[in-house]
Scaffold this motif. Structure first.
Motif, PDB file in Angstrom:
ATOM      1  N   LEU A   1       1.063  -1.126  -0.022  1.00 11.94           N
ATOM      2  CA  LEU A   1       0.173   0.020   0.071  1.00 11.94           C
ATOM      3  C   LEU A   1       0.924   1.048   0.023  1.00 11.94           C
ATOM      4  CD1 LEU A   1      -2.871   1.262   0.284  1.00 11.94           C
ATOM      5  CD2 LEU A   1      -2.437   1.075   2.706  1.00 11.94           C
ATOM      6  N   GLY A   2       1.944   1.125   0.728  1.00 13.45           N
ATOM      7  CA  GLY A   2       2.722   2.368   0.931  1.00 13.45           C
ATOM      8  C   GLY A   2       3.346   2.577  -0.558  1.00 13.45           C
ATOM      9  N   GLY A   3       4.010   1.579  -1.307  1.00  8.74           N
ATOM     10  CA  GLY A   3       4.319   1.706  -2.420  1.00  8.74           C
ATOM     11  C   GLY A   3       3.441   2.355  -3.405  1.00  8.74           C
ATOM     12  N   TYR A   4       2.254   1.796  -3.366  1.00  8.96           N
ATOM     13  CA  TYR A   4       1.232   2.460  -4.537  1.00  8.96           C
ATOM     14  C   TYR A   4       1.076   4.007  -4.055  1.00  8.96           C
ATOM     15  CZ  TYR A   4      -0.452  -1.709  -6.884  1.00  8.96           C
ATOM     16  OH  TYR A   4      -0.207  -2.639  -7.911  1.00  8.96           O
ATOM     17  N   VAL A   5       0.862   4.219  -2.612  1.00  9.97           N
ATOM     18  CA  VAL A   5       0.590   5.620  -2.394  1.00  9.97           C
ATOM     19  C   VAL A   5       1.569   6.484  -2.778  1.00  9.97           C
ATOM     20  CG1 VAL A   5       0.121   7.198  -0.477  1.00  9.97           C
ATOM     21  CG2 VAL A   5      -1.139   4.878  -0.441  1.00  9.97           C
ATOM     22  N   GLY A   6       2.826   6.185  -2.639  1.00 10.44           N
ATOM     23  CA  GLY A   6       4.144   6.927  -2.679  1.00 10.44           C
ATOM     24  C   GLY A   6       4.040   7.270  -4.216  1.00 10.44           C
ATOM     25  N   VAL A   7       4.096   6.274  -5.308  1.00  8.09           N
ATOM     26  CA  VAL A   7       3.884   6.279  -6.833  1.00  8.09           C
ATOM     27  C   VAL A   7       2.915   7.416  -7.172  1.00  8.09           C
ATOM     28  CG1 VAL A   7       3.603   5.279  -8.956  1.00  8.09           C
ATOM     29  CG2 VAL A   7       5.016   4.269  -7.333  1.00  8.09           C
ATOM     30  N   LEU A   8       1.842   6.966  -6.589  1.00 10.16           N
ATOM     31  CA  LEU A   8       0.590   7.867  -7.109  1.00 10.16           C
ATOM     32  C   LEU A   8       0.760   9.501  -6.641  1.00 10.16           C
ATOM     33  CD1 LEU A   8      -2.476   5.510  -6.046  1.00 10.16           C
ATOM     34  CD2 LEU A   8      -1.834   6.319  -8.489  1.00 10.16           C
ATOM     35  N   VAL A   9       1.114   9.707  -5.380  1.00  7.97           N
ATOM     36  CA  VAL A   9       1.264  11.012  -4.708  1.00  7.97           C
ATOM     37  C   VAL A   9       2.572  11.709  -5.557  1.00  7.97           C
ATOM     38  CG1 VAL A   9       1.578  12.508  -3.018  1.00  7.97           C
ATOM     39  CG2 VAL A   9       0.207  10.547  -2.620  1.00  7.97           C
ATOM     40  N   CYS A  10       3.545  10.936  -5.787  1.00  9.82           N
ATOM     41  CA  CYS A  10       4.610  11.504  -6.456  1.00  9.82           C
ATOM     42  C   CYS A  10       4.441  11.793  -7.893  1.00  9.82           C
ATOM     43  CB  CYS A  10       5.856  10.489  -6.288  1.00  9.82           C
ATOM     44  SG  CYS A  10       7.387  11.360  -6.820  1.00  9.82           S
ATOM     45  N   ASN A  11       3.485  10.886  -8.569  1.00 11.25           N
ATOM     46  CA  ASN A  11       3.319  11.325 -10.022  1.00 11.25           C
ATOM     47  C   ASN A  11       2.361  12.552 -10.215  1.00 11.25           C
ATOM     48  OD1 ASN A  11       4.981   9.268 -11.033  1.00 11.25           O
ATOM     49  ND2 ASN A  11       3.385   7.722 -11.442  1.00 11.25           N
ATOM     50  N   ALA A  12       1.584  12.785  -9.088  1.00 15.27           N
ATOM     51  CA  ALA A  12       0.582  13.856  -9.290  1.00 15.27           C
ATOM     52  C   ALA A  12       1.170  15.250  -8.826  1.00 15.27           C
ATOM     53  CB  ALA A  12      -0.635  13.231  -8.198  1.00 15.27           C
ATOM     54  N   SER A  13       1.977  15.042  -7.739  1.00 10.71           N
ATOM     55  CA  SER A  13       2.669  16.222  -7.269  1.00 10.71           C
ATOM     56  C   SER A  13       4.108  16.652  -7.531  1.00 10.71           C
ATOM     57  CB  SER A  13       2.622  16.101  -5.624  1.00 10.71           C
ATOM     58  OG  SER A  13       3.241  15.156  -5.266  1.00 10.71           O
ATOM     59  N   GLY A  14       4.681  15.635  -7.988  1.00  8.25           N
ATOM     60  CA  GLY A  14       6.297  15.719  -8.243  1.00  8.25           C
ATOM     61  C   GLY A  14       6.950  15.802  -7.163  1.00  8.25           C
ATOM     62  N   SER A  15       6.507  15.737  -6.093  1.00  8.21           N
ATOM     63  CA  SER A  15       7.220  15.737  -4.811  1.00  8.21           C
ATOM     64  C   SER A  15       7.251  14.320  -4.305  1.00  8.21           C
ATOM     65  CB  SER A  15       6.526  16.649  -4.029  1.00  8.21           C
ATOM     66  OG  SER A  15       7.191  16.317  -2.626  1.00  8.21           O
ATOM     67  N   LEU A  16       8.666  13.786  -4.175  1.00  5.36           N
ATOM     68  CA  LEU A  16       8.942  12.419  -3.692  1.00  5.36           C
ATOM     69  C   LEU A  16       8.693  12.636  -2.188  1.00  5.36           C
ATOM     70  CD1 LEU A  16      10.026   9.656  -4.166  1.00  5.36           C
ATOM     71  CD2 LEU A  16      12.189  10.549  -3.792  1.00  5.36           C
ATOM     72  N   ALA A  17       9.225  13.932  -1.529  1.00  3.28           N
ATOM     73  CA  ALA A  17       9.175  13.981  -0.046  1.00  3.28           C
ATOM     74  C   ALA A  17       7.638  13.854   0.332  1.00  3.28           C
ATOM     75  CB  ALA A  17       9.620  15.205   0.395  1.00  3.28           C
ATOM     76  N   LEU A  18       6.698  14.271  -0.410  1.00  6.82           N
ATOM     77  CA  LEU A  18       5.308  14.108  -0.121  1.00  6.82           C
ATOM     78  C   LEU A  18       4.659  12.748  -0.424  1.00  6.82           C
ATOM     79  CD1 LEU A  18       2.532  15.451   0.657  1.00  6.82           C
ATOM     80  CD2 LEU A  18       2.272  16.203  -1.903  1.00  6.82           C
ATOM     81  N   GLY A  19       5.374  12.068  -1.452  1.00  7.37           N
ATOM     82  CA  GLY A  19       4.953  10.656  -1.543  1.00  7.37           C
ATOM     83  C   GLY A  19       5.480   9.929  -0.325  1.00  7.37           C
ATOM     84  N   PHE A  20       6.666  10.119   0.242  1.00  7.43           N
ATOM     85  CA  PHE A  20       7.033   9.315   1.392  1.00  7.43           C
ATOM     86  C   PHE A  20       6.066   9.480   2.551  1.00  7.43           C
ATOM     87  CE2 PHE A  20      11.341   8.526  -0.540  1.00  7.43           C
ATOM     88  CZ  PHE A  20      11.330   7.340  -0.220  1.00  7.43           C
ATOM     89  N   LEU A  21       5.840  10.964   2.821  1.00 12.58           N
ATOM     90  CA  LEU A  21       4.849  11.216   3.900  1.00 12.58           C
ATOM     91  C   LEU A  21       3.587  10.842   3.864  1.00 12.58           C
ATOM     92  CD1 LEU A  21       4.638  13.071   6.423  1.00 12.58           C
ATOM     93  CD2 LEU A  21       3.989  14.962   4.943  1.00 12.58           C
ATOM     94  N   MET A  22       3.111  10.836   2.510  1.00 14.37           N
ATOM     95  CA  MET A  22       1.592  10.363   2.306  1.00 14.37           C
ATOM     96  C   MET A  22       1.735   8.745   2.643  1.00 14.37           C
ATOM     97  SD  MET A  22      -0.273  12.600   2.340  1.00 14.37           S
ATOM     98  CE  MET A  22      -1.718  11.897   2.301  1.00 14.37           C
ATOM     99  N   ALA A  23       2.650   8.104   1.949  1.00 11.19           N
ATOM    100  CA  ALA A  23       2.662   6.680   2.334  1.00 11.19           C
ATOM    101  C   ALA A  23       2.922   6.336   3.698  1.00 11.19           C
ATOM    102  CB  ALA A  23       3.841   6.016   1.470  1.00 11.19           C
ATOM    103  N   ALA A  24       3.555   6.943   4.486  1.00 10.85           N
ATOM    104  CA  ALA A  24       3.711   6.419   5.864  1.00 10.85           C
ATOM    105  C   ALA A  24       2.541   6.640   6.525  1.00 10.85           C
ATOM    106  CB  ALA A  24       5.030   7.217   6.302  1.00 10.85           C
ATOM    107  N   LEU A  25       1.949   7.742   6.231  1.00 10.32           N
ATOM    108  CA  LEU A  25       0.645   7.988   6.790  1.00 10.32           C
ATOM    109  C   LEU A  25      -0.474   7.170   6.629  1.00 10.32           C
ATOM    110  CD1 LEU A  25       0.684  11.983   6.837  1.00 10.32           C
ATOM    111  CD2 LEU A  25       0.785  10.488   8.632  1.00 10.32           C
ATOM    112  N   VAL A  26      -0.752   6.973   5.361  1.00  8.46           N
ATOM    113  CA  VAL A  26      -1.853   5.945   5.039  1.00  8.46           C
ATOM    114  C   VAL A  26      -1.644   4.665   5.487  1.00  8.46           C
ATOM    115  CG1 VAL A  26      -2.728   4.648   3.058  1.00  8.46           C
ATOM    116  CG2 VAL A  26      -2.447   7.341   2.942  1.00  8.46           C
ATOM    117  N   ALA A  27      -0.304   4.055   5.370  1.00  3.56           N
ATOM    118  CA  ALA A  27      -0.087   2.872   5.759  1.00  3.56           C
ATOM    119  C   ALA A  27      -0.064   2.722   7.272  1.00  3.56           C
ATOM    120  CB  ALA A  27       1.395   2.402   5.292  1.00  3.56           C
TER     121      ALA A  27
END
Length: 287
Positions: A44-70
């Motif tokens: 789940l973290g992997g999917y959230v990270g990829v989706l958020v990073c592709n949508a926002s262009g921010s890898l840091a935000l992808g990591f943050l959202m992946a950790a929170l959602v997981a």
């Protein structure tokens, strides 16, 4: 030269194993539950990270959202699946966990498709040449650095904060801890959140290193992490960390010297079986 490179590659892989297995150890140490569905939170973290990073262009935000959602997903798993079963024998929770993991894999397949997803613009792919001519991607270096930092922070929180001390007291004697005003529910929620967030964080790193996240990417970590916590001594956090790094190094050397005989996963489990035949309680458990 080759030996140094293999050790380095083993430590990179071992860092991923450590992030996943650490959360599993935290859950087992607190509730004596083999949380197989933990690997679903990794995916789940992997999917959230990829989706958020592709949508926002921010890898840091992808990591943050992946950790929170997981993390919140782990808390939801505990409350809905494990909490009602705490009074039952441990194998009941294990069966429920396996069912959760299988259901999660199918849900990922239905929602995201069976072909997997990738980063549109993978980050941290710059190559760095270190000493002895070793060459690594920036992502590989940061995996080890971030893992070391997270482990250091967790160790400090556990030893120096009220929440950490409450967690230790809950593990040692839940009833006594509750009589002193410690909320078992809050401690368990925090435990699941932290462990699950680590799994989500690791999922993004694996997606980044491979530039791929797919529904079944949690299959190998699900049993590899179980092997690691057994190897390290069930419930031992230091043992789990040491076993994860050791297993990564063993796999790296094994793929070179035993690759014609066994594949990477077979090497890991052959090593596990050999160790447990000599030391059934695990390498790092107290005798």
């Amino acid at each position: 030269m080759l030996a140094i490179e293999l050790v380095a590659q083993g430590l990179i892989q071992g860092s991923i194993y450590a992030l996943v297995a650490l959360g599993l150890t935290l859950v087992y140490g607190l509730l004596r539950i083999l949380h197989v569905a933990h690997a679903a939170l990794f995916t789940l973290g992997g999917y959230v990270g990829v989706l958020v990073c592709n949508a926002s262009g921010s890898l840091a935000l992808g990591f943050l959202m992946a950790a929170l959602v997981a993390g919140f997903g782990g808390v939801a798993m505990f409350r809905l699946a494990y909490q009602p079963l705490l009074s039952k024998p441990p194998f009941v929770a294990l069966i429920a966990s396996i069912g959760l993991f299988i259901a999660a894999e199918e849900a990922f397949r239905i929602i995201f498709g069976a072909q997997g997803m990738s980063f549109t613009q993978p980050a941290l792919q710059q190559q760095f040449v270190l000493g002895w001519g070793l060459q690594f991607k920036l992502a590989e270096i940061l995996v080890m650095v971030s893992t070391a930092c997270l482990i250091g922070v967790l160790a400090w929180l556990q030893a120096r904060t009220r929440v950490g001390i409450a967690c230790q007291a809950t593990v040692s004697d839940p009833q006594m801890a509750q009589s002193f005003g410690i909320s078992l529910r809050k401690v368990r929620d925090i435990n699941f959140f932290v462990g699950s967030a680590l799994a989500g964080f690791a999922g993004v790193w694996v997606a980044l290193l491979n530039n791929l996240v797919e529904p079944t990417m949690g299959s190998v970590p699900s049993y590899k992490a179980l092997a690691i916590i057994v190897l390290g001594g069930l419930g031992s956090v230091p043992g789990t960390l040491a076993a994860a790094l050791l297993l990564g190094v063993i796999e790296a050397f094994g793929t070179i010297y035993l690759g014609d005989i066994l594949d990477r996963n077979a090497i890991a489990f052959a090593f596990l079986i050999a160790v447990l035949m000599v030391r059934p309680q695990g390498l790092f458990a107290r005798s």
